[in-house]
Design an enzyme around this catalytic site. Structure first.
Site, PDB file in Angstrom:
ATOM      1  N   HIS A 116      -6.012   0.707  -2.341  1.00  0.00           N
ATOM      2  CA  HIS A 116      -5.238   0.738  -1.104  1.00  0.00           C
ATOM      3  C   HIS A 116      -4.997  -0.689  -0.657  1.00  0.00           C
ATOM      4  O   HIS A 116      -5.866  -1.539  -0.821  1.00  0.00           O
ATOM      5  CB  HIS A 116      -5.992   1.508  -0.006  1.00  0.00           C
ATOM      6  CG  HIS A 116      -5.101   1.922   1.102  1.00  0.00           C
ATOM      7  ND1 HIS A 116      -4.807   1.085   2.153  1.00  0.00           N
ATOM      8  CD2 HIS A 116      -4.396   3.068   1.301  1.00  0.00           C
ATOM      9  CE1 HIS A 116      -3.969   1.715   2.952  1.00  0.00           C
ATOM     10  NE2 HIS A 116      -3.699   2.900   2.470  1.00  0.00           N
ATOM     11  N   ASP A 128      -5.376  10.484  -1.159  1.00  0.00           N
ATOM     12  CA  ASP A 128      -4.552  11.290  -2.057  1.00  0.00           C
ATOM     13  C   ASP A 128      -5.304  11.747  -3.292  1.00  0.00           C
ATOM     14  O   ASP A 128      -4.852  12.648  -3.996  1.00  0.00           O
ATOM     15  CB  ASP A 128      -3.300  10.504  -2.468  1.00  0.00           C
ATOM     16  CG  ASP A 128      -2.343  10.389  -1.300  1.00  0.00           C
ATOM     17  OD1 ASP A 128      -2.352  11.301  -0.467  1.00  0.00           O
ATOM     18  OD2 ASP A 128      -1.615   9.389  -1.231  1.00  0.00           O
TER      19      ASP A 128
HETATM   20  N1  CMC Z   1      -5.395   1.386 -11.091  1.00  0.00           N
HETATM   21  C1  CMC Z   1      -5.636   0.245 -11.805  1.00  0.00           C
HETATM   22  N2  CMC Z   1      -5.556  -0.997 -11.277  1.00  0.00           N
HETATM   23  C2  CMC Z   1      -5.216  -1.111  -9.993  1.00  0.00           C
HETATM   24  C3  CMC Z   1      -4.949   0.028  -9.185  1.00  0.00           C
HETATM   25  C4  CMC Z   1      -5.054   1.295  -9.786  1.00  0.00           C
HETATM   26  N3  CMC Z   1      -4.819   2.407  -9.071  1.00  0.00           N
HETATM   27  N4  CMC Z   1      -4.623  -0.369  -7.946  1.00  0.00           N
HETATM   28  C5  CMC Z   1      -4.675  -1.714  -7.964  1.00  0.00           C
HETATM   29  N5  CMC Z   1      -5.041  -2.163  -9.199  1.00  0.00           N
HETATM   30  C6  CMC Z   1      -5.298  -3.559  -9.589  1.00  0.00           C
HETATM   31  C7  CMC Z   1      -3.985  -4.329  -9.800  1.00  0.00           C
HETATM   32  O1  CMC Z   1      -3.551  -4.249 -11.144  1.00  0.00           O
HETATM   33  C8  CMC Z   1      -4.417  -5.722  -9.401  1.00  0.00           C
HETATM   34  O2  CMC Z   1      -5.176  -6.258 -10.475  1.00  0.00           O
HETATM   35  P1  CMC Z   1      -5.137  -7.856 -10.772  1.00  0.00           P
HETATM   36  O3  CMC Z   1      -5.705  -8.505  -9.563  1.00  0.00           O
HETATM   37  O4  CMC Z   1      -5.981  -8.012 -11.996  1.00  0.00           O
HETATM   38  O5  CMC Z   1      -3.696  -8.202 -11.004  1.00  0.00           O
HETATM   39  C9  CMC Z   1      -5.379  -5.498  -8.247  1.00  0.00           C
HETATM   40  O6  CMC Z   1      -5.943  -4.197  -8.482  1.00  0.00           O
HETATM   41  C10 CMC Z   1      -4.722  -5.518  -6.874  1.00  0.00           C
HETATM   42  O7  CMC Z   1      -3.658  -4.567  -6.886  1.00  0.00           O
HETATM   43  P2  CMC Z   1      -2.280  -4.752  -6.125  1.00  0.00           P
HETATM   44  O8  CMC Z   1      -1.225  -3.994  -6.823  1.00  0.00           O
HETATM   45  O9  CMC Z   1      -2.020  -6.213  -5.862  1.00  0.00           O
HETATM   46  O10 CMC Z   1      -2.619  -4.069  -4.735  1.00  0.00           O
HETATM   47  P3  CMC Z   1      -1.577  -3.589  -3.657  1.00  0.00           P
HETATM   48  O11 CMC Z   1      -2.257  -3.722  -2.346  1.00  0.00           O
HETATM   49  O12 CMC Z   1      -0.256  -4.268  -3.814  1.00  0.00           O
HETATM   50  O13 CMC Z   1      -1.352  -2.043  -4.019  1.00  0.00           O
HETATM   51  C11 CMC Z   1      -1.642   0.297  -4.104  1.00  0.00           C
HETATM   52  C12 CMC Z   1      -2.003  -0.997  -3.381  1.00  0.00           C
HETATM   53  C13 CMC Z   1      -2.137   1.492  -3.283  1.00  0.00           C
HETATM   54  C14 CMC Z   1      -0.102   0.401  -4.202  1.00  0.00           C
HETATM   55  C15 CMC Z   1      -2.288   0.290  -5.522  1.00  0.00           C
HETATM   56  O14 CMC Z   1      -3.691   0.245  -5.417  1.00  0.00           O
HETATM   57  C16 CMC Z   1      -1.852   1.497  -6.365  1.00  0.00           C
HETATM   58  O15 CMC Z   1      -0.783   1.448  -6.998  1.00  0.00           O
HETATM   59  N6  CMC Z   1      -2.680   2.611  -6.358  1.00  0.00           N
HETATM   60  C17 CMC Z   1      -2.319   3.813  -7.049  1.00  0.00           C
HETATM   61  C18 CMC Z   1      -1.324   4.604  -6.211  1.00  0.00           C
HETATM   62  C19 CMC Z   1      -1.987   5.293  -5.024  1.00  0.00           C
HETATM   63  O16 CMC Z   1      -3.002   5.946  -5.160  1.00  0.00           O
HETATM   64  N7  CMC Z   1      -1.335   5.146  -3.840  1.00  0.00           N
HETATM   65  C20 CMC Z   1      -1.769   5.837  -2.632  1.00  0.00           C
HETATM   66  C21 CMC Z   1      -2.178   4.932  -1.536  1.00  0.00           C
HETATM   67  S1  CMC Z   1      -3.002   5.858  -0.228  1.00  0.00           S
HETATM   68  C22 CMC Z   1      -1.777   6.854   0.449  1.00  0.00           C
HETATM   69  C23 CMC Z   1      -0.883   6.102   1.351  1.00  0.00           C
HETATM   70  O17 CMC Z   1      -1.362   5.668   2.404  1.00  0.00           O
HETATM   71  O18 CMC Z   1       0.305   5.961   0.998  1.00  0.00           O
END
Ligand code: CMC
Length: 430
Positions: free
Chosen positions: A307, A365
């Site tokens: 998240h 989720d």
């Molecule tokens: N699986 C594998 N790696 C992950 C994941 C994941 N689900 N989420 C983040 N990472 C890694 C990402 O690759 C990055 O690694 P590195 O630092 O080595 O490059 C690090 O963790 C930070 O990730 P980020 O993409 O910079 O984080 P963000 O804040 O931009 O994204 C997120 C947050 C929720 C979009 C992401 O964690 C994700 O895509 N999760 C899966 C989708 C999901 O479950 N979304 C629902 C969110 S809760 C419901 C809502 O409120 O909408």
């Protein structure tokens, strides 16, 4: 002592710029950079990693501590003691209703739950196999064509009426998107039911048989609605606010919010989580998927994990995990292989260095899809249900935004990285 201003200095002759620091009632202070543009510089923050886009009295999140408050009330207390109508009243009007206010508010919402009869023609224009979210974006957007008596955003009463209409009619639209998809007749709202029961009735009942919702499942459904009702300035809420900042009507703004919610990184994650669990299929294949999630050359992510704000357990996930057990117990599904698979995946990921070091925990989720699946709700409706719950937050945030005297049209700037000026070349010389 807390600092009250910060000075920005440059490594050339430019004069330093002094910027005030603002404090809210809770949470981090923010540097007020509004005057920066006058000095010919902007800040650069794609994805709003460090930018507060507005001030708001509605929802507070502390991602490190795993806290979520609606109007100051912890989500755990609201999920335990309130129904969704009380939470909607709280989000929209700032306070929990007393008995009389609750009665009036509930009857106001149920009085608006029917759809204009011509709207059924809009549904019929869609393909039967259209995704319910695609139908919802279209039908909610079309509401401004049906309820144009309440789209004057400068009028307080109009704003309230359109907010009530959205809260009342989005469940009907969501349920009918599903009925249309499966070819069953539309079920009209029944005002004898509460909000959660009424939605279950519109989804599951048919004209041939009487329908009584299971009270434990209705309670679990109510909890899903409460947990998803608002979440500060997330992507879809920011979309609603940005669309509304131009003076666009609330039906159009909420349709934009639904479109933004649909993405798998946001509300679409509940559907994507279930799809992922189905694809993994068996505990023996978890290792393979964990490996893929860690592989930077593979776009696969563990859905339902991570998240932007929560770097500790998502408090909604903890409540939903508990609800998951209650629902599966009630339905005698405790040995459900999908649930077992989810628990095993959760355990392995929580112990894995990759997930631990990045503070990637299961989010709401991860569990909500399992609960909804157990209740007989098909995957394609998961995000639509998120949308109907989040409508409460969207209308509250939109109303706050539109009546805020500080609000101006949202107009971000950019760091231009394209070509420098160049002269036109006729086509035969290119
Ligand atoms: N699986 C594998 N790696 C992950 C994941 C994941 N689900 N989420 C983040 N990472 C890694 C990402 O690759 C990055 O690694 P590195 O630092 O080595 O490059 C690090 O963790 C930070 O990730 P980020 O993409 O910079 O984080 P963000 O804040 O931009 O994204 C997120 C947050 C929720 C979009 C992401 O964690 C994700 O895509 N999760 C899966 C989708 C999901 O479950 N979304 C629902 C969110 S809760 C419901 C809502 O409120 O909408």
């Amino acid at each position: 002592m807390k600092p009250t201003k910060v000075t920005l200095t440059f490594d050339n002759d430019n004069a330093p710029i002094e910027l005030p620091i603002l404090s809210g009632s809770l949470g981090s202070d923010v540097i007020d950079i509004r005057s920066l543009g006058k000095h010919g510089v902007f800040t650069y923050d794609p994805g709003f990693l460090s930018t507060a886009s507005c001030s708001s009295d509605i929802t507070f999140i502390d991602g490190d501590e795993g806290l979520l408050y609606y109007r100051g009330y912890p989500i755990e207390q609201l999920a335990e003691h309130c129904d969704f109508m009380e939470v909607c009243h709280l989000l929209m009007h700032g306070e929990l209703p007393d008995k009389e206010q609750k009665k009036q508010f509930t009857s106001l919402i149920s009085g608006h739950s029917m759809l204009h009869d011509q709207l059924t023609n809009i549904f019929r224009g869609f393909r039967r196999d259209a995704h319910p979210m695609a139908v919802m974006v279209g039908v909610v957007g079309s509401m401004s064509a049906f309820y144009h008596d309440s789209i004057d955003v400068t009028d307080k009463l109009s704003r309230e009426v359109s907010a009530y209409r959205l809260l009342a009619k989005v469940p009907t639209i969501a349920a009918w998107s599903y009925k249309y998809n499966i070819g069953e007749p539309f079920m009209y709202p029944q005002n004898r039911f509460n909000y959660a029961e009424n939605f279950m009735h519109m989804m599951f009942a048919t004209p041939c048989e009487a329908y009584e919702p299971n009270p434990i499942l209705a309670k679990a459904f109510e909890r899903i609605l409460i947990l998803h009702a608002d979440h500060e300035q997330n992507a879809s809420t920011s979309t609603v606010r940005l669309a509304g900042s131009s003076g666009a009507n609330p039906f159009a703004c909420v349709a934009a919010g639904i479109a933004s919610l649909w993405g798998p990184a946001h509300g679409g994650a509940n559907e994507a989580t279930l799809k992922m669990l189905e694809e993994i299929g068996d505990v023996s294949r978890i290792g393979e998927y964990i490996k893929r999630a860690k592989d930077k050359t593979d776009s696969f992510r563990l859905m339902g994990f991570g998240h932007r704000v929560y770097k500790n357990m998502d408090p909604r996930a903890a409540i939903m995990r508990h609800t998951c057990h209650q629902v599966l117990d009630e339905l005698g599904l405790h040995n459900d292989p999908m649930f077992k698979l989810a628990l095993e995946l959760e355990k392995i990921a929580l112990e894995d260095e990759y997930f631990v070091s990045r503070r990637l925990y299961p989010n709401v989720d991860f569990y909500s899809g399992i609960v909804m699946r157990a209740m007989g709700i098909p995957n394609c409706m998961f995000t639509a249900i998120f949308a109907l719950a989040r409508t409460a937050g969207w209308v509250a945030q939109w109303s706050e935004m539109i009546s805020d005297p500080e609000v101006r049209i949202g107009r971000p700037r950019q760091l231009y990285t394209g070509s420098q000026r160049r002269d036109f070349v006729p086509i035969e010389l290119r």
